[in-house]
Design a protein around this motif. Sequence first.
Motif, PDB file in Angstrom:
ATOM      1  N   PRO A 214      20.488  38.409  79.467  1.00  0.00           N
ATOM      2  CA  PRO A 214      19.484  39.348  79.965  1.00  0.00           C
ATOM      3  C   PRO A 214      18.105  38.710  80.052  1.00  0.00           C
ATOM      4  CG  PRO A 214      19.809  39.708  77.633  1.00  0.00           C
ATOM      5  CD  PRO A 214      20.781  38.620  78.029  1.00  0.00           C
ATOM      6  N   HIS A 215      17.199  39.412  80.711  1.00  0.00           N
ATOM      7  CA  HIS A 215      15.783  39.043  80.742  1.00  0.00           C
ATOM      8  C   HIS A 215      15.586  37.597  81.194  1.00  0.00           C
ATOM      9  CE1 HIS A 215      16.300  41.933  77.201  1.00  0.00           C
ATOM     10  NE2 HIS A 215      15.891  42.656  78.229  1.00  0.00           N
ATOM     11  N   MET A 258      11.104  38.209  86.417  1.00  0.00           N
ATOM     12  CA  MET A 258      10.919  37.703  87.769  1.00  0.00           C
ATOM     13  C   MET A 258       9.480  37.946  88.233  1.00  0.00           C
ATOM     14  SD  MET A 258      13.841  36.394  88.346  1.00  0.00           S
ATOM     15  CE  MET A 258      14.177  36.145  90.092  1.00  0.00           C
ATOM     16  N   SER A 259       8.797  36.861  88.555  1.00  0.00           N
ATOM     17  CA  SER A 259       7.413  36.920  88.995  1.00  0.00           C
ATOM     18  C   SER A 259       7.092  35.589  89.659  1.00  0.00           C
ATOM     19  CB  SER A 259       6.477  37.145  87.798  1.00  0.00           C
ATOM     20  OG  SER A 259       6.460  35.985  86.974  1.00  0.00           O
ATOM     21  N   PRO A 264      10.053  30.439  89.925  1.00  0.00           N
ATOM     22  CA  PRO A 264      10.280  29.016  90.218  1.00  0.00           C
ATOM     23  C   PRO A 264      10.944  28.260  89.067  1.00  0.00           C
ATOM     24  CG  PRO A 264       8.117  29.679  90.994  1.00  0.00           C
ATOM     25  CD  PRO A 264       8.646  30.817  90.176  1.00  0.00           C
ATOM     26  N   THR A 265      10.607  28.620  87.834  1.00  0.00           N
ATOM     27  CA  THR A 265      11.234  27.961  86.683  1.00  0.00           C
ATOM     28  C   THR A 265      12.719  28.269  86.633  1.00  0.00           C
ATOM     29  OG1 THR A 265       9.181  28.088  85.421  1.00  0.00           O
ATOM     30  CG2 THR A 265      11.205  27.746  84.170  1.00  0.00           C
ATOM     31  N   ALA A 296       8.108  43.683  93.318  1.00  0.00           N
ATOM     32  CA  ALA A 296       7.713  42.304  93.029  1.00  0.00           C
ATOM     33  C   ALA A 296       8.846  41.337  93.324  1.00  0.00           C
ATOM     34  CB  ALA A 296       7.279  42.177  91.572  1.00  0.00           C
ATOM     35  N   LEU A 297      10.065  41.744  93.001  1.00  0.00           N
ATOM     36  CA  LEU A 297      11.217  40.891  93.311  1.00  0.00           C
ATOM     37  C   LEU A 297      11.381  40.750  94.817  1.00  0.00           C
ATOM     38  CD1 LEU A 297      13.812  39.373  92.423  1.00  0.00           C
ATOM     39  CD2 LEU A 297      14.992  41.581  92.528  1.00  0.00           C
ATOM     40  N   ASP A 298      11.287  41.845  95.542  1.00  0.00           N
ATOM     41  CA  ASP A 298      11.497  41.805  96.994  1.00  0.00           C
ATOM     42  C   ASP A 298      10.434  40.991  97.722  1.00  0.00           C
ATOM     43  OD1 ASP A 298      13.788  43.309  96.852  1.00  0.00           O
ATOM     44  OD2 ASP A 298      12.785  45.222  97.237  1.00  0.00           O
TER      45      ASP A 298
END
Length: 328
Positions: A214-215, A258-259, A264-265, A296-298
Amino acid sequence: MAFEDGPVAGRVDVHHHFTAPAWLDWAEERGVVNRERLPWWTRWDMNAALEVMDKTGISTSVMTVAMLGRFRERTERQESARIALRAAADVVEERPARFAFFTPVFLDDLELSRWSLRYGLDELGAVGVSTRTSMDGVYLGDDSHDGLLRELNERSAVISTHPMEVPAGKDGGSGLPGMPPFVCDFLMDTTRAAINLIRNGTLDRYPNLTFVLPHGGGFLPYMATRLELFGGHLTPGIEPGRVRDYLHRFYFDTAGPMSPSATPTLLATVDPGRILFGTDWPPTPAQVVADIAAPALDSDPALSPEQLRGINRDNALRLLPVLDRSGR
């Protein structure tokens, strides 16, 4: 692609917490819990669930069955799980296109876990299993779990993992005073469990198992290079050249991390085909899911349209093809 009930070609949420109202009634009648003292997110409601799902284009949510009561006797624990699992199956029966569920396994009780597999998977139709990343300081992948993991390996099980209780502070407290465990300690617990699965050889001994972290995998993607450099100092050690191979054995859900700074990481560390959409609802409030996390994900600039479609839907259907209910 049409669904009998719900959005067209919508997301699949693999991180949805389900506390059954029927279980709350049962546990409260026995004096095990007081619902007024439980976290607000334990008041699961189908209408509220469908509302947030529709707002965010989620076609199907896979429920993790929660039971927050403490039972000492196996008979009580089994009855607790039976009530909760039956309630989850009833939700799926009422809304088969919108919900599915994982059946829990218990790191401290192999026989109870075997019962849950028979009842949850074989009889009620769960799509996989769920487990804590640790229990009483013993992490997933410990030698004491081999019997359970062997049986799950024979079933080629998909295993959804999640931290729960993280006694990391002074005198067994919850860590840094004033900071809820889910802010930081949960991420470390997940990271420790993943590393434990690697260093104990669990992923090698049981190649048919699939673990969902998760996360975003906690801190694991961020510290992958550190694990390559210093894995040899662990006992037993981790071969540096195999770290990336091991990381590609896990799936990672999007709940929380996710941001533009985190994505990217994660993409640099794992195959985007192993990233799954997750909301962490209802602990993560509906407003946060619908107005912040999903948009934000989209709009994440690090993701291509193809990668985004995979994360939102296709990766989950490849992992759990039983969820593809199109045309039914």
